[in-house]
Design a protein around this motif. Structure first.
Motif, PDB file in Angstrom:
ATOM      1  N   LYS A  24      46.703  45.374  41.033  1.00  0.00           N
ATOM      2  CA  LYS A  24      46.862  45.971  42.283  1.00  0.00           C
ATOM      3  C   LYS A  24      47.623  45.079  43.447  1.00  0.00           C
ATOM      4  N   GLY A  25      48.299  45.441  44.429  1.00  0.00           N
ATOM      5  CA  GLY A  25      48.733  44.870  45.432  1.00  0.00           C
ATOM      6  C   GLY A  25      49.369  43.633  45.343  1.00  0.00           C
ATOM      7  N   LYS A  26      49.466  42.698  45.959  1.00  0.00           N
ATOM      8  CA  LYS A  26      50.455  41.470  46.035  1.00  0.00           C
ATOM      9  C   LYS A  26      50.181  40.725  44.717  1.00  0.00           C
ATOM     10  N   TRP A  27      48.821  40.647  44.065  1.00  0.00           N
ATOM     11  CA  TRP A  27      48.702  40.093  43.085  1.00  0.00           C
ATOM     12  C   TRP A  27      48.983  40.763  41.847  1.00  0.00           C
ATOM     13  N   ALA A  28      49.374  42.161  41.732  1.00  0.00           N
ATOM     14  CA  ALA A  28      49.718  42.800  40.448  1.00  0.00           C
ATOM     15  C   ALA A  28      50.456  41.732  39.372  1.00  0.00           C
ATOM     16  N   GLY A  29      49.978  42.051  38.247  1.00  0.00           N
ATOM     17  CA  GLY A  29      50.612  41.305  37.149  1.00  0.00           C
ATOM     18  C   GLY A  29      50.414  39.803  37.157  1.00  0.00           C
ATOM     19  N   GLN A  30      49.609  39.260  38.174  1.00  0.00           N
ATOM     20  CA  GLN A  30      49.418  37.842  38.098  1.00  0.00           C
ATOM     21  C   GLN A  30      47.990  37.255  37.374  1.00  0.00           C
ATOM     22  N   PRO A  31      47.989  36.443  36.556  1.00  0.00           N
ATOM     23  CA  PRO A  31      46.537  36.227  36.058  1.00  0.00           C
ATOM     24  C   PRO A  31      45.253  36.076  37.095  1.00  0.00           C
ATOM     25  N   PHE A  32      44.324  36.717  36.544  1.00  0.00           N
ATOM     26  CA  PHE A  32      43.191  36.436  37.477  1.00  0.00           C
ATOM     27  C   PHE A  32      42.568  35.314  37.593  1.00  0.00           C
ATOM     28  N   GLU A  33      42.723  34.500  38.715  1.00  0.00           N
ATOM     29  CA  GLU A  33      42.232  33.324  38.764  1.00  0.00           C
ATOM     30  C   GLU A  33      41.025  33.216  39.687  1.00  0.00           C
ATOM     31  N   LEU A  34      40.108  32.950  39.085  1.00  0.00           N
ATOM     32  CA  LEU A  34      38.566  32.832  39.903  1.00  0.00           C
ATOM     33  C   LEU A  34      38.860  31.973  41.156  1.00  0.00           C
ATOM     34  N   LEU A  35      38.071  32.458  42.135  1.00  0.00           N
ATOM     35  CA  LEU A  35      37.953  31.391  43.367  1.00  0.00           C
ATOM     36  C   LEU A  35      36.753  30.710  43.109  1.00  0.00           C
ATOM     37  N   PRO A  36      36.944  29.618  43.843  1.00  0.00           N
ATOM     38  CA  PRO A  36      35.684  28.580  43.955  1.00  0.00           C
ATOM     39  C   PRO A  36      34.361  29.205  43.890  1.00  0.00           C
ATOM     40  N   TRP A  37      34.346  30.042  45.141  1.00  0.00           N
ATOM     41  CA  TRP A  37      32.891  30.809  45.029  1.00  0.00           C
ATOM     42  C   TRP A  37      32.490  31.789  44.096  1.00  0.00           C
ATOM     43  N   GLN A  38      33.490  32.346  43.326  1.00  0.00           N
ATOM     44  CA  GLN A  38      33.415  33.190  42.270  1.00  0.00           C
ATOM     45  C   GLN A  38      32.823  32.495  41.102  1.00  0.00           C
ATOM     46  N   GLN A  39      33.432  31.310  40.898  1.00  0.00           N
ATOM     47  CA  GLN A  39      33.088  30.444  39.656  1.00  0.00           C
ATOM     48  C   GLN A  39      31.977  29.648  40.092  1.00  0.00           C
ATOM     49  N   GLU A  40      31.551  29.228  40.887  1.00  0.00           N
ATOM     50  CA  GLU A  40      30.320  28.381  41.312  1.00  0.00           C
ATOM     51  C   GLU A  40      29.257  29.220  41.640  1.00  0.00           C
ATOM     52  N   ASP A  41      29.478  30.159  42.331  1.00  0.00           N
ATOM     53  CA  ASP A  41      28.146  30.830  42.892  1.00  0.00           C
ATOM     54  C   ASP A  41      27.897  32.120  42.345  1.00  0.00           C
ATOM     55  N   LEU A  42      28.714  32.575  41.189  1.00  0.00           N
ATOM     56  CA  LEU A  42      28.334  33.631  40.391  1.00  0.00           C
ATOM     57  C   LEU A  42      28.392  33.380  39.030  1.00  0.00           C
ATOM     58  N   VAL A  43      29.561  33.071  38.567  1.00  0.00           N
ATOM     59  CA  VAL A  43      30.034  32.725  36.928  1.00  0.00           C
ATOM     60  C   VAL A  43      28.813  31.632  36.326  1.00  0.00           C
ATOM     61  N   TYR A  44      29.024  30.752  37.069  1.00  0.00           N
ATOM     62  CA  TYR A  44      28.343  29.643  36.357  1.00  0.00           C
ATOM     63  C   TYR A  44      26.744  29.743  36.387  1.00  0.00           C
ATOM     64  N   PRO A  45      26.237  30.137  37.575  1.00  0.00           N
ATOM     65  CA  PRO A  45      24.893  30.219  37.466  1.00  0.00           C
ATOM     66  C   PRO A  45      24.433  31.574  36.389  1.00  0.00           C
ATOM     67  N   LEU A  46      25.024  32.657  36.317  1.00  0.00           N
ATOM     68  CA  LEU A  46      24.468  33.581  35.833  1.00  0.00           C
ATOM     69  C   LEU A  46      24.762  33.685  34.138  1.00  0.00           C
ATOM     70  N   PHE A  47      25.978  32.712  33.987  1.00  0.00           N
ATOM     71  CA  PHE A  47      26.178  32.578  32.424  1.00  0.00           C
ATOM     72  C   PHE A  47      25.946  31.340  32.019  1.00  0.00           C
ATOM     73  N   GLY A  48      25.688  30.197  32.851  1.00  0.00           N
ATOM     74  CA  GLY A  48      25.470  28.910  32.424  1.00  0.00           C
ATOM     75  C   GLY A  48      24.093  28.468  31.998  1.00  0.00           C
ATOM     76  N   TRP A  49      23.446  29.061  32.972  1.00  0.00           N
ATOM     77  CA  TRP A  49      21.568  28.571  32.719  1.00  0.00           C
ATOM     78  C   TRP A  49      20.950  29.554  31.491  1.00  0.00           C
ATOM     79  N   VAL A  50      20.545  28.650  30.487  1.00  0.00           N
ATOM     80  CA  VAL A  50      20.262  29.309  29.349  1.00  0.00           C
ATOM     81  C   VAL A  50      18.675  28.781  28.891  1.00  0.00           C
ATOM     82  N   GLY A  51      18.043  29.403  28.259  1.00  0.00           N
ATOM     83  CA  GLY A  51      16.647  28.871  27.625  1.00  0.00           C
ATOM     84  C   GLY A  51      16.937  28.067  26.425  1.00  0.00           C
ATOM     85  N   GLU A  52      15.602  27.832  25.689  1.00  0.00           N
ATOM     86  CA  GLU A  52      15.882  26.838  24.614  1.00  0.00           C
ATOM     87  C   GLU A  52      16.426  27.780  23.365  1.00  0.00           C
ATOM     88  N   ASP A  53      16.010  29.232  23.709  1.00  0.00           N
ATOM     89  CA  ASP A  53      16.456  30.218  22.367  1.00  0.00           C
ATOM     90  C   ASP A  53      18.027  30.641  22.678  1.00  0.00           C
TER      91      ASP A  53
END
Length: 182
Positions: A24-53
């Motif tokens: 949608k909008g001016k970004w339509a058709g463009q690759p989804f590039e995560l903004l620094p806050w999306q990557q560092e504050d959301l994706v990294y903490p949610l998917f990067g922290w794991v237990g021993e299992d």
């Protein structure tokens, strides 16, 4: 007992940025590039922290993002990640909202991302009647569901996005989601 695994966190970023596109909008058709806050504050903490299992440390999160900040697109991309790249056979992914129309906002954006990407279109099947996205390779599905807690107790949820959860009439959906994650 938890450790940060940058490779796991980066895998999410890599998959979103290489397979998802804005629709949608001016970004339509463009690759989804995560903004620094999306990557560092959301994706990294949610998917990067794991237990021993190898299980994720954070299995539930509540995020508030102001209007017009890309919340639906980000949620859609994360839902598609859960469907395709998370490695869960028979994964059930759900977009939920206070009503069916609200649930379809995020889900329809995911459908638009699939339709915009030749790579995603090749491996996914969109059922136009039910609006379900299927990933036959792992027998996984991504569906939109109404916000009522009724009838949700039997779900076997792998990944869920509850948009505008605060607009629900009561807390039954929240309890159904918690039960569905088992």
């Amino acid at each position: 007992g938890y450790r940060f695994n940058e490779k796991l966190a980066w895998h999410v970023v890599h998959c979103i940025e290489n397979f998802c596109q804005h629709s949608k909008g001016k970004w339509a058709g463009q690759p989804f590039e995560l903004l620094p806050w999306q990557q560092e504050d959301l994706v990294y903490p949610l998917f990067g922290w794991v237990g021993e299992d190898g299980r994720r440390r954070f299995r539930t999160t509540y995020i508030e993002i102001p209007k017009k900040q890309g919340k639906s697109a980000l949620a859609s991309a994360l839902g598609l990640y859960g469907l395709i790249f998370d490695g869960e056979p028979g994964a059930e992914i759900y977009s939920l909202g206070s009503d069916k129309d609200q649930a379809k906002i995020v889900h329809n954006e995911a459908i638009n991302m699939v339709n915009a990407s030749e790579q995603l279109k090749d491996g996914l099947k969109v059922n136009k009647t039910t609006s379900a996205i299927a990933y036959p390779a792992t027998n996984s599905t991504y569906k939109a569901l109404s916000g009522s807690g009724r009838g949700k107790q039997g779900l076997n949820i792998h990944f869920a996005i509850a948009d505008e959860l605060h607009e629900g009439k009561d807390d039954k959906l929240w309890h159904a989601l918690r039960y569905g994650f088992g």
